[in-house]
Design a protein around this motif. Structure first.
Motif, PDB file in Angstrom:
ATOM      1  N   ILE A 222      53.901  -5.558  31.633  1.00 17.70           N
ATOM      2  CA  ILE A 222      52.583  -5.962  31.151  1.00 17.70           C
ATOM      3  C   ILE A 222      52.102  -7.204  31.899  1.00 17.70           C
ATOM      4  O   ILE A 222      52.646  -8.303  31.720  1.00 17.70           O
ATOM      5  CB  ILE A 222      52.615  -6.264  29.639  1.00 17.70           C
ATOM      6  N   PRO A 223      51.057  -7.080  32.743  1.00 19.01           N
ATOM      7  CA  PRO A 223      50.438  -8.262  33.338  1.00 19.01           C
ATOM      8  C   PRO A 223      49.444  -8.851  32.337  1.00 19.01           C
ATOM      9  O   PRO A 223      48.546  -8.155  31.861  1.00 19.01           O
ATOM     10  CB  PRO A 223      49.732  -7.698  34.575  1.00 19.01           C
ATOM     11  N   LEU A 224      49.621 -10.105  31.999  1.00 15.01           N
ATOM     12  CA  LEU A 224      48.778 -10.743  30.979  1.00 15.01           C
ATOM     13  C   LEU A 224      47.774 -11.676  31.644  1.00 15.01           C
ATOM     14  O   LEU A 224      48.140 -12.560  32.420  1.00 15.01           O
ATOM     15  CB  LEU A 224      49.650 -11.523  29.994  1.00 15.01           C
ATOM     16  N   VAL A 225      46.511 -11.493  31.331  1.00 12.72           N
ATOM     17  CA  VAL A 225      45.455 -12.329  31.896  1.00 12.72           C
ATOM     18  C   VAL A 225      45.654 -13.779  31.478  1.00 12.72           C
ATOM     19  O   VAL A 225      46.175 -14.078  30.394  1.00 12.72           O
ATOM     20  CB  VAL A 225      44.072 -11.814  31.431  1.00 12.72           C
TER      21      VAL A 225
ATOM     22  N   ASP B 172      48.921  -1.920  29.876  1.00 10.36           N
ATOM     23  CA  ASP B 172      47.936  -2.972  29.681  1.00 10.36           C
ATOM     24  C   ASP B 172      48.177  -3.690  28.362  1.00 10.36           C
ATOM     25  O   ASP B 172      48.643  -3.100  27.387  1.00 10.36           O
ATOM     26  CB  ASP B 172      46.521  -2.401  29.725  1.00 10.36           C
ATOM     27  N   ALA B 173      47.814  -4.966  28.334  1.00  7.42           N
ATOM     28  CA  ALA B 173      48.122  -5.819  27.186  1.00  7.42           C
ATOM     29  C   ALA B 173      47.256  -5.533  25.972  1.00  7.42           C
ATOM     30  O   ALA B 173      47.399  -6.214  24.949  1.00  7.42           O
ATOM     31  CB  ALA B 173      47.974  -7.284  27.584  1.00  7.42           C
ATOM     32  N   ASP B 174      46.359  -4.551  26.062  1.00  5.99           N
ATOM     33  CA  ASP B 174      45.538  -4.202  24.913  1.00  5.99           C
ATOM     34  C   ASP B 174      45.605  -2.710  24.581  1.00  5.99           C
ATOM     35  O   ASP B 174      44.815  -2.212  23.766  1.00  5.99           O
ATOM     36  CB  ASP B 174      44.082  -4.627  25.130  1.00  5.99           C
ATOM     37  N   ASP B 175      46.542  -1.991  25.172  1.00  6.07           N
ATOM     38  CA  ASP B 175      46.736  -0.580  24.850  1.00  6.07           C
ATOM     39  C   ASP B 175      47.854  -0.439  23.824  1.00  6.07           C
ATOM     40  O   ASP B 175      48.654  -1.359  23.627  1.00  6.07           O
ATOM     41  CB  ASP B 175      47.062   0.233  26.106  1.00  6.07           C
ATOM     42  N   LEU B 176      47.935   0.726  23.197  1.00  2.00           N
ATOM     43  CA  LEU B 176      48.921   0.960  22.154  1.00  2.00           C
ATOM     44  C   LEU B 176      49.736   2.207  22.476  1.00  2.00           C
ATOM     45  O   LEU B 176      49.193   3.200  22.972  1.00  2.00           O
ATOM     46  CB  LEU B 176      48.237   1.142  20.794  1.00  2.00           C
TER      47      LEU B 176
ATOM     48  N   SER C 130      47.682   2.649  31.728  1.00  2.00           N
ATOM     49  CA  SER C 130      48.938   2.839  30.969  1.00  2.00           C
ATOM     50  C   SER C 130      49.230   4.331  30.904  1.00  2.00           C
ATOM     51  O   SER C 130      49.148   4.958  29.852  1.00  2.00           O
ATOM     52  CB  SER C 130      48.799   2.261  29.557  1.00  2.00           C
ATOM     53  N   CYS C 131      49.591   4.908  32.049  1.00  2.00           N
ATOM     54  CA  CYS C 131      49.566   6.366  32.109  1.00  2.00           C
ATOM     55  C   CYS C 131      50.738   7.012  32.840  1.00  2.00           C
ATOM     56  O   CYS C 131      50.847   8.242  32.826  1.00  2.00           O
ATOM     57  CB  CYS C 131      48.273   6.834  32.769  1.00  2.00           C
ATOM     58  N   ALA C 132      51.610   6.246  33.471  1.00  2.00           N
ATOM     59  CA  ALA C 132      52.680   6.866  34.259  1.00  2.00           C
ATOM     60  C   ALA C 132      53.982   6.102  34.095  1.00  2.00           C
ATOM     61  O   ALA C 132      54.004   4.869  34.205  1.00  2.00           O
ATOM     62  CB  ALA C 132      52.303   6.924  35.736  1.00  2.00           C
ATOM     63  N   ALA C 133      55.052   6.839  33.836  1.00  2.00           N
ATOM     64  CA  ALA C 133      56.392   6.256  33.744  1.00  2.00           C
ATOM     65  C   ALA C 133      57.199   6.752  34.934  1.00  2.00           C
ATOM     66  O   ALA C 133      57.425   7.956  35.091  1.00  2.00           O
ATOM     67  CB  ALA C 133      57.060   6.677  32.437  1.00  2.00           C
TER      68      ALA C 133
END
Length: 304
Positions: A61-64, A151-155, A210-213
């Motif tokens: 997670i890159p945090l702004v 992303d730091a705002d996805d769940l 937030s879509c690929a592992a």
């Protein structure tokens, strides 16, 4: 540090075809490959193995930084919700790495680690933070698993890690389905591949990062494994499927919507670049209206 431009689609097709026909060695002699393509082709020459029976998924997670946002407290609150979605996972074998200038108050969980970012960069520093996160990955002492930028705002759906670890796909996973939550308008939409009934609908991986592992195996060649993940994350997320194929590790779609993307909440990265409006139109066009489905979504992602 800027995002690395995407490879044009016709060139992607040409490189994939050449890799299938001639193998990676010949292509690696080209001097005009992107760093991500070179890393993918290098990995293609290594044997891809199914992860062990006890993998660990690591979320990056890159945090702004506070200096880039108008409401730092709101950013911290959304990050906490994101982290709570990991704590709620039915499979406990996960780690979270958060890279930023300022550490917010984090949940008391040993699986969550803050990685300080001290590099001075003018403008957007997301990509530099992603590089640092990827370079930190092999220092965790985890031999095999999956790495996923988040992303730091996805769940995350509570069964996301469980599904990945149960199936143990050798090439990793792609989020073809997911939910888009327009917070400002309290509207939830389903992102999924287009169909005859919905020809203009888009898969989740085209809308959200937030879509690929991606799988990693540090017991073989940790440098090559790290380079592949690091260089892939320097591109927009629409490049992920192509680079995975080029590495000989195509991504497997997850079974259903395993993530929820929050937009129009005031501090989206895309909003700071003026790129959210079409996603708001998407959420209006493909809104979920069934009350039972909405209730289940809100419960699964702890939206209430």
């Amino acid at each position: 540090m800027a995002q690395v431009p995407a490879t044009p689609k016709m060139r992607r097709f040409s490189l994939l075809t050449a890799a299938r026909l001639f193998g990676p060695d010949l292509l690696l002699k080209n001097s005009d490959l992107q760093a991500s393509e070179r890393a993918a082709l290098t990995l293609r020459s290594l044997k891809s193995a199914r992860p062990s029976e006890n993998p660990t998924s690591v979320f990056l997670i890159p945090l702004v930084g506070p200096h880039h946002v108008g409401d730092w407290q709101a950013v911290c609150q959304r990050l906490t919700a994101t982290l709570r979605s990991f704590i709620a996972q039915t499979d406990p074998n996960w780690r979270v790495l958060i890279c930023g200038q300022t550490s917010p108050d984090l949940p008391d969980d040993a699986r969550i680690t803050f990685v300080p970012f001290t590099e001075e960069i003018e403008g957007n520093d997301k990509w530099a933070k992603l590089r640092q996160l990827c370079d930190t990955l092999p220092t965790l002492g985890i031999a095999q698993g999956y790495a996923m930028t988040f992303d730091a705002d996805d769940l995350a759906h509570p069964t996301l890690v469980e599904e990945m670890h149960t199936r143990r796909a050798a090439g990793g996973y792609l989020m073809s389905q997911g939910y888009v939550f327009d917070v400002g308008n309290n509207r939830i939409a389903l992102a999924a591949p287009a169909s005859a009934a919905q020809p203009l609908r888009k898969p989740f991986w085209k809308l959200c990062g937030s879509c690929a592992a991606l799988p990693f195996d540090f017991t073989s060649d940790p440098n090559a494994e790290t380079a592949r993940i690091r260089e892939s994350t320097q591109h927009e997320h629409r490049m992920f499927p192509y680079l995975a194929k080029l590495a000989g590790r195509p991504l497997t779609p997850l079974s259903g919507p395993k993530a929820l993307y929050l937009l129009n909440h005031g501090e989206n990265f895309g909003a700071r670049r003026g790129r959210v409006s079409f996603k708001q139109r998407f959420s209006e066009r493909f809104e979920v209206t069934d009350p039972e489905t909405l209730a289940r979504i809100r419960q699964d992602f702890a939206l209430d």
